[in-house]
Design an enzyme around this catalytic site. Structure first.
Site, PDB file in Angstrom:
ATOM      1  N   ARG A  35     -51.047 -57.173  29.584  1.00  0.00           N
ATOM      2  CA  ARG A  35     -50.754 -56.037  30.453  1.00  0.00           C
ATOM      3  C   ARG A  35     -51.152 -54.750  29.742  1.00  0.00           C
ATOM      4  O   ARG A  35     -50.678 -54.470  28.650  1.00  0.00           O
ATOM      5  CB  ARG A  35     -49.250 -56.003  30.802  1.00  0.00           C
ATOM      6  CG  ARG A  35     -48.905 -54.811  31.658  1.00  0.00           C
ATOM      7  CD  ARG A  35     -47.436 -54.730  32.014  1.00  0.00           C
ATOM      8  NE  ARG A  35     -47.197 -53.450  32.684  1.00  0.00           N
ATOM      9  CZ  ARG A  35     -46.270 -52.572  32.304  1.00  0.00           C
ATOM     10  NH1 ARG A  35     -45.469 -52.848  31.277  1.00  0.00           N
ATOM     11  NH2 ARG A  35     -46.132 -51.413  32.912  1.00  0.00           N
TER      12      ARG A  35
ATOM     13  N   HIS B  23     -49.362 -45.198  33.705  1.00  0.00           N
ATOM     14  CA  HIS B  23     -48.370 -45.323  32.630  1.00  0.00           C
ATOM     15  C   HIS B  23     -48.234 -43.954  31.964  1.00  0.00           C
ATOM     16  O   HIS B  23     -48.515 -43.768  30.787  1.00  0.00           O
ATOM     17  CB  HIS B  23     -48.810 -46.377  31.615  1.00  0.00           C
ATOM     18  CG  HIS B  23     -47.679 -46.941  30.784  1.00  0.00           C
ATOM     19  ND1 HIS B  23     -47.398 -48.292  30.690  1.00  0.00           N
ATOM     20  CD2 HIS B  23     -46.759 -46.326  30.008  1.00  0.00           C
ATOM     21  CE1 HIS B  23     -46.357 -48.474  29.884  1.00  0.00           C
ATOM     22  NE2 HIS B  23     -45.945 -47.317  29.465  1.00  0.00           N
TER      23      HIS B  23
ATOM     24  N   GLU C 234     -42.331 -47.497  35.286  1.00  0.00           N
ATOM     25  CA  GLU C 234     -41.068 -46.823  34.994  1.00  0.00           C
ATOM     26  C   GLU C 234     -40.954 -45.417  35.598  1.00  0.00           C
ATOM     27  O   GLU C 234     -40.834 -44.409  34.881  1.00  0.00           O
ATOM     28  CB  GLU C 234     -40.846 -46.757  33.481  1.00  0.00           C
ATOM     29  CG  GLU C 234     -40.795 -48.112  32.821  1.00  0.00           C
ATOM     30  CD  GLU C 234     -40.264 -48.071  31.414  1.00  0.00           C
ATOM     31  OE1 GLU C 234     -40.091 -46.974  30.855  1.00  0.00           O
ATOM     32  OE2 GLU C 234     -39.998 -49.146  30.851  1.00  0.00           O
TER      33      GLU C 234
ATOM     34  N   ASN D  93     -38.834 -54.097  33.131  1.00  0.00           N
ATOM     35  CA  ASN D  93     -38.843 -53.814  31.690  1.00  0.00           C
ATOM     36  C   ASN D  93     -37.385 -53.789  31.234  1.00  0.00           C
ATOM     37  O   ASN D  93     -36.597 -52.977  31.742  1.00  0.00           O
ATOM     38  CB  ASN D  93     -39.483 -52.444  31.413  1.00  0.00           C
ATOM     39  CG  ASN D  93     -40.954 -52.419  31.743  1.00  0.00           C
ATOM     40  OD1 ASN D  93     -41.544 -53.445  32.073  1.00  0.00           O
ATOM     41  ND2 ASN D  93     -41.569 -51.251  31.662  1.00  0.00           N
TER      42      ASN D  93
ATOM     43  N   TYR E 268     -34.686 -53.796  27.902  1.00  0.00           N
ATOM     44  CA  TYR E 268     -34.491 -53.605  26.466  1.00  0.00           C
ATOM     45  C   TYR E 268     -33.048 -53.822  26.036  1.00  0.00           C
ATOM     46  O   TYR E 268     -32.772 -54.452  25.029  1.00  0.00           O
ATOM     47  CB  TYR E 268     -34.994 -52.220  26.027  1.00  0.00           C
ATOM     48  CG  TYR E 268     -36.492 -52.150  26.069  1.00  0.00           C
ATOM     49  CD1 TYR E 268     -37.178 -51.711  27.203  1.00  0.00           C
ATOM     50  CD2 TYR E 268     -37.246 -52.605  24.988  1.00  0.00           C
ATOM     51  CE1 TYR E 268     -38.559 -51.699  27.254  1.00  0.00           C
ATOM     52  CE2 TYR E 268     -38.626 -52.596  25.020  1.00  0.00           C
ATOM     53  CZ  TYR E 268     -39.275 -52.145  26.161  1.00  0.00           C
ATOM     54  OH  TYR E 268     -40.649 -52.148  26.202  1.00  0.00           O
TER      55      TYR E 268
ATOM     56  N   GLU F 137     -42.006 -55.879  30.253  1.00  0.00           N
ATOM     57  CA  GLU F 137     -41.787 -55.391  28.882  1.00  0.00           C
ATOM     58  C   GLU F 137     -40.445 -55.908  28.363  1.00  0.00           C
ATOM     59  O   GLU F 137     -39.469 -55.897  29.103  1.00  0.00           O
ATOM     60  CB  GLU F 137     -41.754 -53.853  28.806  1.00  0.00           C
ATOM     61  CG  GLU F 137     -43.082 -53.188  28.978  1.00  0.00           C
ATOM     62  CD  GLU F 137     -42.993 -51.682  28.848  1.00  0.00           C
ATOM     63  OE1 GLU F 137     -42.087 -51.196  28.148  1.00  0.00           O
ATOM     64  OE2 GLU F 137     -43.800 -50.973  29.492  1.00  0.00           O
TER      65      GLU F 137
HETATM   66  N1  LIG Z   1     -38.944 -46.835  24.149  1.00  0.00           N
HETATM   67  N2  LIG Z   1     -39.641 -47.614  24.231  1.00  0.00           N
HETATM   68  C1  LIG Z   1     -40.532 -48.686  24.246  1.00  0.00           C
HETATM   69  C2  LIG Z   1     -41.322 -48.768  25.585  1.00  0.00           C
HETATM   70  C3  LIG Z   1     -42.365 -47.649  25.701  1.00  0.00           C
HETATM   71  O1  LIG Z   1     -43.198 -47.636  24.546  1.00  0.00           O
HETATM   72  C4  LIG Z   1     -43.181 -47.962  26.947  1.00  0.00           C
HETATM   73  O2  LIG Z   1     -44.295 -47.078  27.083  1.00  0.00           O
HETATM   74  C5  LIG Z   1     -42.317 -47.802  28.199  1.00  0.00           C
HETATM   75  O3  LIG Z   1     -42.996 -48.440  29.279  1.00  0.00           O
HETATM   76  C6  LIG Z   1     -40.908 -48.362  28.028  1.00  0.00           C
HETATM   77  O4  LIG Z   1     -40.022 -47.588  27.307  1.00  0.00           O
HETATM   78  C7  LIG Z   1     -40.386 -48.724  26.774  1.00  0.00           C
END
Ligand SMILES: N#[N+]C[C@@H]1[C@@H](O)[C@H](O)[C@@H](O)[C@@H]2O[C@H]12
Length: 452
Positions: free
Chosen positions: A78, A122, A167, A292, A294, A351
Site C-alpha cells: 500500500r 495521504h 485518515e 488503521n 494503533y 495500517e
Molecule cells: N503516527 N503514526 C504512524 C502513522 C502515520 O505515519 C501514517 O502516515 C498515518 O496514516 C497514520 O498515523 C499513522
C-alpha cells in the site's frame, strides 16, 4: 490462541507507506510543491526542522525497495501518490514524468508478484490548491475527482484496489483544528467544513471510479475503541462524545449517509447546516473499508477544547516511542463494532504497527548481515495479528493486513524521531536493514499466519 490460526484463503499480507514520508525529491521532474513541502520549510513547524526533501530517497531507490519487498515475501504494497507530482497545480496540466514514476512503480510491483493498493490522498495537497482555499473550498470535491480520474485512466486494471482518502480525521483534527499538521490551521469553524469537503471529495472520487474503473475502491479511516476511564456519568458521556468524534464522524456519512448527533454538541455554534444532497454524494457503495489501528483510548471527561474528553495514559504505553498502549483486544473489539454498526462491508487492516526504541543498526549477524533486534515490535505485531484472527473467528470479513510501515520514515511534524519501520533506514547512508520483526513477518506470510 490454542492452535495455529487459520486465515481465510486469499487473505492479503503486505506493508504500507505514504509518498511524502518516504519518497524525497518532492520537486523533481516537474512536480509542484505540496502543503507539506511548504509546512516543513516553515520554521518551527516540524521537529528539528525535518523535511521530506530526502526522506528515504524512495523516488530514486524505488526499484531496490521493490526488490526488498519481494525478498521479504510481501504479497501487497500500500502506497500513496503525491498529487502534485501528477498535477503540479492540482488541476489541469498533467506532468507526465510524475505519472510515469507511479506507472513504473506499479509495473515493477506486478512483475515481482506484489499487488499494489493505491492511496490517492495521504495528506499532501498541492500547495496551489491550498492557495485556492484547499479543503475549505467546496470546489475541492471536483478537484479531487479530476485528479482521481487521471489516475484511474492511467492505472486501473494494473491497480485493482484504490483508496480515496487516508485518515480524514487526522487531516482535519491535525490540519484544521489543532494546527499540528499541514496546513496548520487552528479553527473550530474551519474543521467541520474541511472535514465535510473531504468526505464530499471522497464521494465524488468513488462516483468517478464507477464511471471509469472496473475494480475495487474504498476509504481508509483511523479509528480507536474508546473505553470509559470510570463508570461515572461524566466519563461515560465523554467517551460517547470521543467515539462519535473520532470513530463515527467519517464512517457514518460514508456508510450511513448522516453524521452522529454528538458532533453538534462537540462543535456547537461552529456546526453548519449541511445541504441534504451532500450526503447523497458522500454515501457511495464501497468495496471495502481500510482500518488503521494503533491503540485504544481510555477516556475521561476533561476541559480539553472542544471535545471535553481526553485519553488517560495507560501503563503499557511506556514501551512505544509514541506512548501508545499495546492493546490488541481493542482491535478485535473495534472490528466487531464495525460489523455490528455498518454490516458486512469487507475490511482491510491498512495500517498497524508501532514505533519502538530500536537499537541502532550497528550490529551484524554471523554472515555479516546487518541486524536490528526489535522484540517488542514483533510482540506487538504478533498480538495484533492474533487479534485480527479473533475478529475473523467472530465473523468479521477481514481481507488483509498492511503492516505500518515497510520502512522507517518521516513521521510528519515529528520528523525522523519515530521509527515505525520493519526495515531500519540509516538516513545518512540510506542503508536499508530488515529488523528481526521483518524476518518474523516473512515467516508469518510464508505460513499464511499459522506460524503466529
Ligand atoms: N503516527 N503514526 C504512524 C502513522 C502515520 O505515519 C501514517 O502516515 C498515518 O496514516 C497514520 O498515523 C499513522
Amino acid at each position: 490462541m490454542s492452535q495455529a490460526p487459520v486465515f481465510p484463503d486469499g487473505f492479503l499480507w503486505g506493508a504500507a507507506t505514504a509518498a511524502h514520508q518516504i519518497e524525497g525529491s518532492p520537486l523533481a521532474d516537474g512536480a509542484g510543491p505540496s502543503i507539506w513541502t511548504r509546512f516543513a520549510h516553515t520554521p518551527g513547524m516540524t521537529l528539528n526542522g525535518d523535511t521530506g526533501d530526502v526522506a528515504c530517497d524512495h523516488y530514486r531507490r524505488w526499484k531496490d525497495d521493490v526488490k526488498l519487498m519481494r525478498d521479504l515475501g510481501l504479497q501487497a504494497y500500500r502506497f500513496s501518490v503525491a498529487w502534485a507530482r501528477v498535477l503540479p497545480e492540482g488541476t489541469g496540466r498533467i506532468n507526465q514524468a510524475g505519472l510515469d514514476f507511479y506507472s513504473r512503480l506499479v509495473d515493477e510491483l506486478l512483475a515481482n508478484g506484489i499487488e499494489p493498493l493505491l492511496t490517492l490522498y495521504h495528506w499532501d495537497l498541492p500547495a496551489a490548491l491550498d492557495d485556492r482555499g484547499g479543503w475549505l473550498n467546496r470546489d475541492s470535491a471536483d478537484w479531487f475527482a479530476e485528479y482521481a480520474s487521471v489516475m484511474y485512466k492511467a492505472l486501473d486494471g494494473r491497480v485493482k484496489k484504490w483508496v480515496t482518502l487516508n485518515e480524514p480525521w487526522v487531516i482535519t483534527d491535525g490540519g484544521y483544528l489543532h494546527g499540528a499538521l499541514a496546513p496548520g490551521h487552528r479553527s473550530l469553524f474551519e474543521a467541520p467544513i474541511a472535514s465535510h469537503n473531504l468526505m464530499r471529495a471522497h464521494g465524488a472520487a468513488v462516483r468517478a471510479y464507477r464511471e471509469i474503473g472496473a475494480h475495487e475502491i474504498g476509504l481508509v479511516v483511523n479509528i480507536e475503541p474508546k473505553y470509559a476511564a470510570s463508570d461515572s456519568e461524566a466519563d461515560r458521556v465523554a467517551t460517547r462524545r470521543a467515539h462519535a468524534y473520532m470513530n463515527e464522524q467519517y464512517l457514518h456519512p460514508a456508510l450511513l449517509g448522516r453524521y452522529p448527533e454528538e458532533l453538534e454538541d462537540v462543535f456547537g455554534a461552529a456546526w453548519p447546516e449541511w445541504p441534504k444532497q451532500d450526503f447523497e454524494l458522500i454515501r457511495q457503495k464501497l468495496d471495502f473499508v481500510g482500518i488503521n489501528y494503533y491503540t485504544r483510548g481510555v477516556t475521561e471527561a476533561n476541559d480539553s477544547y472542544p471535545l471535553k474528553a481526553g485519553s488517560v495514559r495507560q501503563p503499557l504505553a511506556t514501551y512505544s516511542e509514541t506512548g501508545w498502549e499495546f492493546y490488541p483486544k481493542g482491535l478485535t473489539d473495534l472490528l466487531v463494532w464495525f460489523k455490528q454498526t455498518y454490516g458486512d462491508t469487507p475490511v482491510y487492516i491498512t495500517e498497524n504497527g508501532a514505533a519502538m526504541y530500536d537499537p541502532p543498526a550497528a550490529e551484524v549477524d554471523a554472515d555479516g548481515r546487518g541486524r536490528v533486534r526489535d522484540p517488542l515490535r514483533t510482540a506487538y505485531l504478533r498480538q495484533h495479528i492474533g487479534a485480527i484472527h479473533d475478529a475473523i473467528q467472530a465473523g468479521v470479513d477481514v481481507r488483509g493486513y498492511m503492516l505500518w510501515s515497510l520502512l522507517d520514515n518521516l513521521e510528519w511534524s515529528l520528523g525522523y524521531s519515530k521509527r515505525f519501520g520493519m526495515v531500519h533506514v540509516n538516513y545518512a547512508t540510506q542503508q536499508r536493514t530488515p529488523k528481526d520483526s521483518a524476518h518474523w513477518y516473512s515467516g508469518v506470510i510464508r505460513s499464511h499466519g499459522r506460524s503466529l
